[in-house]
Write a protein that holds these residues in place. Structure first.
Motif, PDB file in Angstrom:
ATOM      1  N   LYS A  87       0.837  -1.206   0.000  1.00 11.01           N
ATOM      2  CA  LYS A  87       0.000   0.000   0.000  1.00 11.01           C
ATOM      3  C   LYS A  87       0.871   1.256   0.000  1.00 11.01           C
ATOM      4  O   LYS A  87       0.535   2.247  -0.640  1.00 11.01           O
ATOM      5  CB  LYS A  87      -0.964  -0.019   1.176  1.00 11.01           C
ATOM      6  N   VAL A  88       1.979   1.208   0.716  1.00 13.85           N
ATOM      7  CA  VAL A  88       2.930   2.330   0.692  1.00 13.85           C
ATOM      8  C   VAL A  88       3.420   2.540  -0.731  1.00 13.85           C
ATOM      9  O   VAL A  88       3.421   3.659  -1.248  1.00 13.85           O
ATOM     10  CB  VAL A  88       4.114   2.088   1.648  1.00 13.85           C
ATOM     11  N   GLU A  89       3.826   1.447  -1.381  1.00 12.45           N
ATOM     12  CA  GLU A  89       4.375   1.541  -2.736  1.00 12.45           C
ATOM     13  C   GLU A  89       3.338   2.058  -3.726  1.00 12.45           C
ATOM     14  O   GLU A  89       3.674   2.818  -4.642  1.00 12.45           O
ATOM     15  CB  GLU A  89       4.927   0.181  -3.185  1.00 12.45           C
ATOM     16  N   GLU A  90       2.082   1.670  -3.555  1.00 10.50           N
ATOM     17  CA  GLU A  90       1.018   2.170  -4.434  1.00 10.50           C
ATOM     18  C   GLU A  90       0.864   3.679  -4.292  1.00 10.50           C
ATOM     19  O   GLU A  90       0.638   4.381  -5.284  1.00 10.50           O
ATOM     20  CB  GLU A  90      -0.301   1.470  -4.116  1.00 10.50           C
ATOM     21  N   ILE A  91       0.986   4.177  -3.097  1.00 12.37           N
ATOM     22  CA  ILE A  91       0.819   5.615  -2.851  1.00 12.37           C
ATOM     23  C   ILE A  91       1.997   6.411  -3.407  1.00 12.37           C
ATOM     24  O   ILE A  91       1.813   7.458  -4.021  1.00 12.37           O
ATOM     25  CB  ILE A  91       0.629   5.892  -1.342  1.00 12.37           C
ATOM     26  N   LEU A 142       7.072   9.427   3.691  1.00 12.89           N
ATOM     27  CA  LEU A 142       5.880   8.730   4.165  1.00 12.89           C
ATOM     28  C   LEU A 142       6.220   7.747   5.280  1.00 12.89           C
ATOM     29  O   LEU A 142       5.537   7.694   6.305  1.00 12.89           O
ATOM     30  CB  LEU A 142       5.211   8.001   2.993  1.00 12.89           C
ATOM     31  N   LEU A 143       7.282   6.992   5.107  1.00 15.92           N
ATOM     32  CA  LEU A 143       7.691   6.044   6.142  1.00 15.92           C
ATOM     33  C   LEU A 143       8.089   6.770   7.425  1.00 15.92           C
ATOM     34  O   LEU A 143       7.746   6.327   8.535  1.00 15.92           O
ATOM     35  CB  LEU A 143       8.831   5.159   5.645  1.00 15.92           C
ATOM     36  N   GLU A 144       8.772   7.894   7.290  1.00 15.48           N
ATOM     37  CA  GLU A 144       9.133   8.681   8.476  1.00 15.48           C
ATOM     38  C   GLU A 144       7.887   9.230   9.166  1.00 15.48           C
ATOM     39  O   GLU A 144       7.824   9.283  10.404  1.00 15.48           O
ATOM     40  CB  GLU A 144      10.090   9.808   8.098  1.00 15.48           C
ATOM     41  N   ALA A 145       6.889   9.612   8.392  1.00 17.12           N
ATOM     42  CA  ALA A 145       5.635  10.121   8.964  1.00 17.12           C
ATOM     43  C   ALA A 145       4.902   9.012   9.726  1.00 17.12           C
ATOM     44  O   ALA A 145       4.301   9.265  10.776  1.00 17.12           O
ATOM     45  CB  ALA A 145       4.745  10.688   7.865  1.00 17.12           C
ATOM     46  N   ILE A 146       4.954   7.789   9.214  1.00 18.06           N
ATOM     47  CA  ILE A 146       4.332   6.663   9.912  1.00 18.06           C
ATOM     48  C   ILE A 146       5.023   6.435  11.252  1.00 18.06           C
ATOM     49  O   ILE A 146       4.363   6.213  12.282  1.00 18.06           O
ATOM     50  CB  ILE A 146       4.365   5.395   9.034  1.00 18.06           C
ATOM     51  N   ILE A 147       6.338   6.510  11.266  1.00 15.90           N
ATOM     52  CA  ILE A 147       7.090   6.349  12.514  1.00 15.90           C
ATOM     53  C   ILE A 147       6.710   7.443  13.508  1.00 15.90           C
ATOM     54  O   ILE A 147       6.455   7.169  14.689  1.00 15.90           O
ATOM     55  CB  ILE A 147       8.611   6.353  12.259  1.00 15.90           C
ATOM     56  N   LEU A 148       6.638   8.677  13.051  1.00 15.81           N
ATOM     57  CA  LEU A 148       6.264   9.785  13.942  1.00 15.81           C
ATOM     58  C   LEU A 148       4.854   9.604  14.501  1.00 15.81           C
ATOM     59  O   LEU A 148       4.614   9.847  15.686  1.00 15.81           O
ATOM     60  CB  LEU A 148       6.379  11.124  13.211  1.00 15.81           C
ATOM     61  N   ALA A 149       3.925   9.172  13.651  1.00 17.77           N
ATOM     62  CA  ALA A 149       2.552   8.946  14.107  1.00 17.77           C
ATOM     63  C   ALA A 149       2.515   7.841  15.159  1.00 17.77           C
ATOM     64  O   ALA A 149       1.799   7.949  16.160  1.00 17.77           O
ATOM     65  CB  ALA A 149       1.657   8.593  12.921  1.00 17.77           C
ATOM     66  N   ALA A 150       3.294   6.791  14.947  1.00 17.83           N
ATOM     67  CA  ALA A 150       3.346   5.690  15.911  1.00 17.83           C
ATOM     68  C   ALA A 150       3.954   6.140  17.237  1.00 17.83           C
ATOM     69  O   ALA A 150       3.455   5.791  18.312  1.00 17.83           O
ATOM     70  CB  ALA A 150       4.135   4.513  15.329  1.00 17.83           C
ATOM     71  N   GLN A 151       5.017   6.931  17.159  1.00 19.11           N
ATOM     72  CA  GLN A 151       5.648   7.441  18.385  1.00 19.11           C
ATOM     73  C   GLN A 151       4.684   8.331  19.166  1.00 19.11           C
ATOM     74  O   GLN A 151       4.594   8.241  20.391  1.00 19.11           O
ATOM     75  CB  GLN A 151       6.915   8.226  18.045  1.00 19.11           C
ATOM     76  N   GLU A 152       3.963   9.183  18.443  1.00 20.24           N
ATOM     77  CA  GLU A 152       3.010  10.077  19.102  1.00 20.24           C
ATOM     78  C   GLU A 152       1.879   9.278  19.747  1.00 20.24           C
ATOM     79  O   GLU A 152       1.464   9.565  20.871  1.00 20.24           O
ATOM     80  CB  GLU A 152       2.440  11.073  18.094  1.00 20.24           C
ATOM     81  N   LEU A 153       1.384   8.261  19.045  1.00 19.49           N
ATOM     82  CA  LEU A 153       0.344   7.405  19.612  1.00 19.49           C
ATOM     83  C   LEU A 153       0.828   6.769  20.907  1.00 19.49           C
ATOM     84  O   LEU A 153       0.137   6.796  21.923  1.00 19.49           O
ATOM     85  CB  LEU A 153      -0.056   6.313  18.614  1.00 19.49           C
ATOM     86  N   LYS A 154       2.014   6.206  20.858  1.00 18.00           N
ATOM     87  CA  LYS A 154       2.563   5.529  22.037  1.00 18.00           C
ATOM     88  C   LYS A 154       2.654   6.489  23.218  1.00 18.00           C
ATOM     89  O   LYS A 154       2.201   6.175  24.323  1.00 18.00           O
ATOM     90  CB  LYS A 154       3.944   4.952  21.702  1.00 18.00           C
ATOM     91  N   GLU A 155       3.207   7.659  22.974  1.00 19.86           N
ATOM     92  CA  GLU A 155       3.382   8.637  24.054  1.00 19.86           C
ATOM     93  C   GLU A 155       2.038   9.066  24.644  1.00 19.86           C
ATOM     94  O   GLU A 155       1.833   9.030  25.859  1.00 19.86           O
ATOM     95  CB  GLU A 155       4.133   9.854  23.519  1.00 19.86           C
ATOM     96  N   THR A 166      -4.332   6.212   9.459  1.00 21.35           N
ATOM     97  CA  THR A 166      -3.101   5.465   9.184  1.00 21.35           C
ATOM     98  C   THR A 166      -3.335   3.967   9.343  1.00 21.35           C
ATOM     99  O   THR A 166      -2.818   3.167   8.561  1.00 21.35           O
ATOM    100  CB  THR A 166      -1.970   5.944  10.111  1.00 21.35           C
ATOM    101  N   LEU A 167      -4.135   3.578  10.326  1.00 24.55           N
ATOM    102  CA  LEU A 167      -4.436   2.164  10.549  1.00 24.55           C
ATOM    103  C   LEU A 167      -5.060   1.547   9.305  1.00 24.55           C
ATOM    104  O   LEU A 167      -4.671   0.460   8.878  1.00 24.55           O
ATOM    105  CB  LEU A 167      -5.403   1.996  11.729  1.00 24.55           C
ATOM    106  N   GLY A 168      -6.023   2.253   8.737  1.00 25.35           N
ATOM    107  CA  GLY A 168      -6.716   1.724   7.575  1.00 25.35           C
ATOM    108  C   GLY A 168      -5.920   1.838   6.298  1.00 25.35           C
ATOM    109  O   GLY A 168      -5.876   0.900   5.497  1.00 25.35           O
ATOM    110  N   LEU A 169      -5.292   2.960   6.110  1.00 26.22           N
ATOM    111  CA  LEU A 169      -4.574   3.222   4.867  1.00 26.22           C
ATOM    112  C   LEU A 169      -3.431   2.245   4.641  1.00 26.22           C
ATOM    113  O   LEU A 169      -3.179   1.813   3.518  1.00 26.22           O
ATOM    114  CB  LEU A 169      -4.046   4.659   4.875  1.00 26.22           C
ATOM    115  N   PHE A 170      -2.739   1.869   5.705  1.00 23.64           N
ATOM    116  CA  PHE A 170      -1.570   0.994   5.576  1.00 23.64           C
ATOM    117  C   PHE A 170      -1.785  -0.383   6.195  1.00 23.64           C
ATOM    118  O   PHE A 170      -0.844  -1.133   6.390  1.00 23.64           O
ATOM    119  CB  PHE A 170      -0.332   1.675   6.173  1.00 23.64           C
ATOM    120  N   ASP A 171      -3.030  -0.697   6.514  1.00 23.50           N
ATOM    121  CA  ASP A 171      -3.414  -2.013   7.020  1.00 23.50           C
ATOM    122  C   ASP A 171      -2.560  -2.427   8.219  1.00 23.50           C
ATOM    123  O   ASP A 171      -1.919  -3.477   8.223  1.00 23.50           O
ATOM    124  CB  ASP A 171      -3.318  -3.060   5.901  1.00 23.50           C
TER     125      ASP A 171
END
Length: 117
Positions: free
Chosen positions: A12-16, A27-40, A64-69
Motif C-alpha cells: 500500500k505504501v508503494e502504491e501511494i 511517508l515512512l518517516e511520517a508513519i514512525i512519527l505517528a506511531a511514536q506520538e500514539l505511544k506517548e 493510518t491504521l486503515g490506509l496501511f493495514d
C-alpha cells in the motif's frame, strides 16, 4: 521466501508513492512519527487515567491504521477500547500498556528496516 510483514502492508505504501523514493522516505518517516506520538499520548492517557487523551490518540491514528493495514496495532487498540468500555481505567492495565508498546515498537522496527532499503 518473501518476508510477510505482519505490522504494515508495504504494498500500500508503494502504491501511494508510485516509485518516488523521496516521497517513500517521507511517508515512512511520517508513519514512525505517528506511531511514536500514539505511544506517548496513549500510554500517558492510561497513566493519568485520562479517557479523552486516549480517545484523541486513537482517533488521530485511525486513518493510518486503515490506509496501511496496520492489523496488529488495530487489534491491540480495539482490545483496549473494549477493555476501557467494559471496566474503565481503574483496573490493572500493565499488560495492555506492554501489548501496545510492543505492537508500536514492532511496527516502527519494520518501517525503519524499509527505510534502510
Amino acid at each position: 521466501m518473501e518476508k510477510k510483514h505482519k505490522n504494515i502492508d508495504f504494498q500500500k505504501v508503494e502504491e501511494i508513492v508510485e516509485g518516488d523514493s523521496d516521497f517513500r522516505k517521507q511517508l515512512l518517516e511520517a508513519i514512525i512519527l505517528a506511531a511514536q506520538e500514539l505511544k506517548e499520548k496513549y500510554l500517558r492517557g492510561i497513566d493519568e487515567k485520562d479517557v479523552e487523551r486516549i480517545k484523541q490518540a486513537r482517533h488521530k491514528i485511525k486513518p493510518t491504521l486503515g490506509l496501511f493495514d496496520l492489523q496488529k496495532l488495530r487489534m491491540v487498540l480495539g482490545r483496549g477500547k473494549q477493555l476501557f468500555s467494559d471496566n474503565g481505567l481503574n483496573q490493572e492495565l500493565d499488560w495492555h500498556k506492554q501489548e501496545l508498546a510492543e505492537a508500536i515498537d514492532d511496527l516502527m522496527d519494520e518501517v525503519r528496516e524499509q527505510l534502510k532499503e
